[in-house]
Design a protein around this motif. Sequence first.
Motif, PDB file in Angstrom:
ATOM      1  N   LYS A 166      87.936 -43.236  55.210  1.00 20.74           N
ATOM      2  CA  LYS A 166      87.623 -43.955  56.450  1.00 20.74           C
ATOM      3  C   LYS A 166      86.499 -43.267  57.213  1.00 20.74           C
ATOM      4  CE  LYS A 166      89.769 -45.666  60.712  1.00 20.74           C
ATOM      5  NZ  LYS A 166      91.017 -45.748  61.505  1.00 20.74           N
ATOM      6  N   ILE A 167      86.570 -41.953  57.314  1.00 22.39           N
ATOM      7  CA  ILE A 167      85.542 -41.199  58.032  1.00 22.39           C
ATOM      8  C   ILE A 167      84.202 -41.302  57.299  1.00 22.39           C
ATOM      9  CG2 ILE A 167      84.823 -38.917  58.842  1.00 22.39           C
ATOM     10  CD1 ILE A 167      87.846 -38.241  59.072  1.00 22.39           C
ATOM     11  N   LEU A 168      84.240 -41.215  55.969  1.00 26.91           N
ATOM     12  CA  LEU A 168      83.006 -41.281  55.188  1.00 26.91           C
ATOM     13  C   LEU A 168      82.298 -42.621  55.342  1.00 26.91           C
ATOM     14  CD1 LEU A 168      83.955 -39.379  51.918  1.00 26.91           C
ATOM     15  CD2 LEU A 168      81.990 -38.886  53.390  1.00 26.91           C
ATOM     16  N   PHE A 169      83.057 -43.708  55.344  1.00 36.29           N
ATOM     17  CA  PHE A 169      82.429 -45.017  55.510  1.00 36.29           C
ATOM     18  C   PHE A 169      81.769 -45.136  56.880  1.00 36.29           C
ATOM     19  CE2 PHE A 169      85.054 -46.805  51.913  1.00 36.29           C
ATOM     20  CZ  PHE A 169      83.961 -47.136  51.128  1.00 36.29           C
ATOM     21  N   GLN A 170      82.378 -44.536  57.888  1.00 40.41           N
ATOM     22  CA  GLN A 170      81.768 -44.542  59.224  1.00 40.41           C
ATOM     23  C   GLN A 170      80.480 -43.720  59.228  1.00 40.41           C
ATOM     24  OE1 GLN A 170      85.052 -43.023  61.503  1.00 40.41           O
ATOM     25  NE2 GLN A 170      85.926 -45.046  61.891  1.00 40.41           N
ATOM     26  N   LEU A 171      80.521 -42.566  58.591  1.00 38.92           N
ATOM     27  CA  LEU A 171      79.331 -41.716  58.506  1.00 38.92           C
ATOM     28  C   LEU A 171      78.223 -42.385  57.701  1.00 38.92           C
ATOM     29  CD1 LEU A 171      80.864 -38.193  57.715  1.00 38.92           C
ATOM     30  CD2 LEU A 171      79.870 -38.935  59.877  1.00 38.92           C
ATOM     31  N   ASN A 172      78.610 -43.021  56.609  1.00 39.61           N
ATOM     32  CA  ASN A 172      77.612 -43.560  55.689  1.00 39.61           C
ATOM     33  C   ASN A 172      76.816 -44.717  56.261  1.00 39.61           C
ATOM     34  OD1 ASN A 172      78.048 -41.679  53.712  1.00 39.61           O
ATOM     35  ND2 ASN A 172      79.539 -42.900  52.588  1.00 39.61           N
TER      36      ASN A 172
END
Length: 224
Positions: A154-160
């Motif tokens: 979830k955090i990675l998709f927000q960062l990406n």
Amino acid sequence: MHLKKPTLTRVSAKDIAYSEIKERILKCSFKPGEQIVEDELAKELEISRTPLREALQRLEIEELVERQSNGRLKVASISVQEVKELFLVRSLLEGIIIVEAIDNITENDIKHLAYHAFMIKNNSSENNYEDVDHFGGQFHTTLYTLSNNQTVIKILFQLNDKISRYRRLAHQVDTKKTSDEHETILNFIIQKDKINAELAIKKHILDSMEQAVMGVKQYLESLK
């Protein structure tokens, strides 16, 4: 026998506006710092002000749109500092991802990753950045799924989302280096070498950071 008609999902105006505006921001059709004129945008998208504002509020929460002191909105600004922060955090999180993915990987998964690595290399030889970026994204997303770490994903998709915009600005990407790095990562995965796989994926992302930093510096310099 009567066949049941498929249920059609109705997409709301605010969802359409959100997707369209977000895509333009991430692809840099809307430039960093560009003013958002709601009346003009509503007319262009052929929607009323209410769903447009709801879409913009969602993008403001995601920090892709910024509210100014006068209350008006603009496309989020960019900075070298944010580039460094985003890529550093991503490198640490993807280190977690790859270690956990190796525990769950199957032969079919390896074939799937190998296909993406092959497509990265194939398109790299033709300097086809768009496809290299696409298949690189698929390579990493496959690892996300295999890790099954929902919090990190979830955090990675927000960062990406934010990283995607910076990568668009940093269009001077060495696709040959990207190709080689994905092959190296895949080889460590096949060997189930968690230590070197983690080091390799972190290095890959931090190398991308350096390219993004150079691209952003050049872009900001061009505005002066």
